[in-house]
Design an enzyme around this catalytic site. Sequence first.
Site, short mmCIF file in Angstrom:
data_model
loop_
_atom_site.label_atom_id
_atom_site.label_comp_id
_atom_site.label_asym_id
_atom_site.label_seq_id
_atom_site.Cartn_x
_atom_site.Cartn_y
_atom_site.Cartn_z
N ASP A 151 74.04 74.65 87.06
CA ASP A 151 72.78 74.85 86.37
C ASP A 151 71.93 75.81 87.20
OD1 ASP A 151 70.65 74.41 84.54
OD2 ASP A 151 69.78 72.95 85.90
N GLY A 164 69.90 77.43 80.18
CA GLY A 164 69.23 77.58 78.90
C GLY A 164 68.21 78.69 78.90
N ASN A 192 69.89 67.24 81.19
CA ASN A 192 70.64 68.18 80.36
C ASN A 192 71.95 68.61 81.00
OD1 ASN A 192 69.21 69.53 82.38
ND2 ASN A 192 69.13 71.42 81.23
#
Length: 1236
Positions: free
Chosen positions: A469, A742, A881
């Site tokens: 991430d 994201g 997430n």
Amino acid sequence: MGGKTCPSPVPHLSLDQCAASRRVVIMSRPRADSQGSLGPDDEVVPYSDDETDDELESLEDEGPPGVPNCVLAHWLFLFFPPESGWSVKANDRRFCKLPEFQKKYFLCLKKSKYSGNAIKTYKYNALTFLPLNLFEQFKRAANLYFLALLILQIIPQITTLPWYTTLVPLVLVLGITAIKDLVDDLVREPLLNCHFFQTSFLESKWMNIEVGDVVRLNKNDHIPADILLLSSSNPNSLCYVETAELDGETNLKFKMGLKETDERLQEESQLAQFDAMIVCEEPNNRLDKFTGTMHWRRDRFPLNLDNMILRGCRVRNTDVCHGLVIFAGADTKIMRNGGKTRFKRTKIDELMNYMVYTIFVMLVLLCAGLAIGNSFWYAEIGSKAWYLYDGLNQSASYRGFLSFWGYIIVLNTMVPISLYVSVEVIRLGQSKFINWDLQMYYREKDTPAKARTTTLNEQLGQIEYIFSDKTGTLTQNIMAFKKCTIAGQTFGEKQHNTNTVDFSWNKYADRKFEYQDHSLVACIRSGKNKEALEFFKLLSLCHTVMVEQNENDELVYQAASPDEGALVTAARNFGFVFLSRTQDTITVSELDQKNTYEMLALLDFNSDRKRMSIILRFPDGRIRLYCKGADTVIYERLSPNSRYKEVTQTALDIFANETLRTLCLCYKDISKEEYDSWAAKHKAASVSTGNREAALDQVYEQIENNLMMIGATAIEDKLQDGVPETIAKLAKADIKIWVLTGDKKETAENIGFSCHLLDDDMQIHYGEDVKYVTFLFPLKTTGICPSVSPQNEILYEKKKKRRRLRLKRLGRRPASSVPQDATQPIDDWEKEMRQVDFVNMACECEAVICCRVTPKQKANVVSLVKKYKDAVTLSIGDGANDVNMIKTADIGVGISGQEGMQAVMSSDYAFAQFRYLERLLLVHGRWSYIRMCKFLRYFFFKNFAFTLVHFWYSFFSGFSAQIAYEDWFITLYNVMYTSLPVLLVGLLDQDVNDKLSQKFPKLYLPGQQGALFNYKNFFISLFHGIFTSLVIFFIPYGAFLQTMGQDGEAPSDYQSLAVVMASSLILTVNLQISLETSYWTFVNCFAVLCSIAIFFGIMFDIHSAGIHVIFPSTFTFTGVASNTLRQPYLWLTIILTVGISLLPVICIEFLSKTIWPSVGDKVQRHRKKYEMEEEEKKKPAPFQRGRASRRSAYAFSHSRGYADLIASGRSIRRRPNVAHPNPRDTLREVPQADNI
């Protein structure tokens, strides 16, 4: 339908709140009877990046007036088919238990489709622990093998060893493993379902909340379920939530309740009477979307994500809020994104299982051969020898059959049961070493590294792909104003031998703000540089930041993104302080002079516009537009007469090369006539019933032109310490790193350059470009495939020499008779082929960055690589997430810290900083892999050498399944005599120290290749064991053929031979492990000597006359050891046997390290030299001017800001006028961000 039922009285609801205990208020009342329900399928909503097909259509008009409110649910069931959606009745628990909502879960048993709020992160409970754990353990072939062996030993006709010799070790193994698994599981359990709530009736846990309950949440409460916001203590039911545990971002988001519920549901009695029916979408994993309709008081109201507060978030800056539970437990969006708990096993575990099968096949073949030999021997010799007659009239075939099972028992130690216990002990020790590693301890947060599992350590030494991430994992998610260019002059360069700027002259300055360039402050305070004053005035006015006062009367900034917060904070420190705003005014302090500007229009940011503007009326009546945005869109709208374009462009190149996030600032003076004309168009577009956003964008374009450039800002998104160095080291270890985020493409790309994942020598390609050229990517087949949509972009790059990929498979697609878009997949085969093509291409790249990916897509990327590359993968993240990605990978790592604990709870390993990943893999992972491989190779060898002596002895014992050793030697061989040295090698051995392991990442490659333990190494151990067993049996056997002791007696009996063979074997295997040991300590030396001493000590004890008197039938080798080992001839035999066994090993080791040395051998050879050398410092790459591939590095919110909220006036607090505080520290900036 029955008539109305009166609600039961609701007790007084306490407002007392303890933040640490996560208390909420749950309200519930008896429901009115109803007969129908909606019955949708739980799996009807697959994840998709596009709009899903399951969105609810607008409900048609309700029934005629006069229909009682209590029959609303029944009327809805008649009007809507069961598959239309998810129905929730407020304050009515019995509604969810109606027969219409029941579903089968086992045979004919049914339960409600509405999940309870209890969440389990553990594998076992009191009922399932024993059967499930035994099932998991007996999946290991060795455990199942020993269970079958135990059954055989109970049969008297075939047993050759007592049954307890197998039962006791088996129970010990199963018990130790079960205890370890239970402890691992208990570590996970307490992290959830352990916080209490204050309800209207009783104290309860989270697990007692049900769908349809009305709950009260106080400030700092964690949100226990997916809840529809009804009202709050803030004006217009505004509620701020922190989503750190959901997406890893610490900036706040705001949610709003409906106007109708805000006005009518503030009092407790009103909440108790609330009886609305909610019809919404099925539970799904879409964190960015919610669609529903509320039916209440003969009216209906649309619901969207802005009205929902999700489980995993936390209430902030809101004293009290009320909500209705829509999804609970496993139905919540965070749990739908979590994926299933997977049982992870290492590749070595799988390989060990296959090797056990191989050994079992070999065992069966050996026993079959010996059984056949027994049949022939008995038919030819045994049946004719009168002294061998046993009184049993059994045929040779039947005796051979019994002999087969007897040899199964005798040779069972080819698969030693102690192997798995030893493996578990080694893994436990390696996990403890990770926990105790002070170099992975983060002192600032008092957070040590934590191995949350004890079964995957050696897999850390085989990682090929890392999926990371970005936000909170690679970066700190902290923005800092670093540089700027104003009217062609660049400020912010660090000056040598100077301190940071002193902002003591500014009473509003933030002490945490640091800036290096003193000239900018001097320029502003002099007041002579008008462009500089205009620059910071723009920053203080052109934003959507909201300001409020906390309980200490301090002003708190709430920004739409960390970038905006950093810019407004910078303006504050340089004297332009944003103080307050109303619906149509903004008040700022400009160098201690307070001015109020009338806000005429706010043109908000979105991902397509990449800019925002504000139109203000100055106190002197002038109208001016301020605009800030990405250079790619600002330069297109500059006036031909604008100055500073070229010098600003050069500065932007420099800022981008330094991986700073940039924004261009400009302005435009507008006449009153021009504004009036534009305002009319803007008003018409604002009330448009068609595509309102498109209409507004078109109107914005008409005013955002002919802009005049002022300058540009440069913001640093701070990386965590050591991230670039860690990525560089891991890349040298041939570990490929993929970043899955994201964020928008530009942000992710800039971070890629910041952390040295990308560099200027690489050619960058973008997903949509490649798709159109090679038709490589499918649309919506896996959830990770790029399209033109910004939510589906996949950025990947590779070396220039690899940019021409030959995808021959694409030329063999089946022809289609129906014309079709070439970018669309034809069928399932086509989809799979495109997935394979994507993985093949991406895996050839030096780095891959996937942008705009959702939690489910992150897991899909990992699954594709695991599926098509059969690679060992590691996922690392910090937010909820990332949970699905962490669970999907072979190894999951959670970053613990301020971002929450969701990722840590689902991880296998956890620590506080990304840089610790280098040590986890290159040191602990590599050592664990090497130790485990060395342990397994040696363990197989010593048991082959031990067991196959029985095989050679069978040729001289009539294939009678007689054992070659004493019973107790067989029992204690793996437990006492040979266990400790190899156990210490598995725990402590290291070929090079930790510093050299990190200095030479290439040492990691053997683990990725599986070079240290595979079938080749297994057969080498097998042949080594065969050779050793031959030497150990035949040299003593030859020595015993013709010998004479000093006392004239020939020590040629079976018992003396067994003692000599056992002594030779113990000395050989313990000296062999000494040759295998690379890292000698006192403990290793003591273990080897102690094991040999224990063997001789126990042997003399059990051969003594005293113990024979006590247990005459158990200890039968009376006096053998003392009689045998006093013969010098037999000691010479033992020494000769040991020497011949070890000599080939020593020669091979010498030749391999001299002629064919490995990388590790070379490092070991020059270890002292390397330890004295200092690692060369990397020189920064020089800036290349005029590069055509300059990357846009604009910084902004990822989606719309607070413009609509500000313009509506709903955000303005209703409180009496309070003078603005003057102390320097009364303003503190708290970054906020857009909706999830």
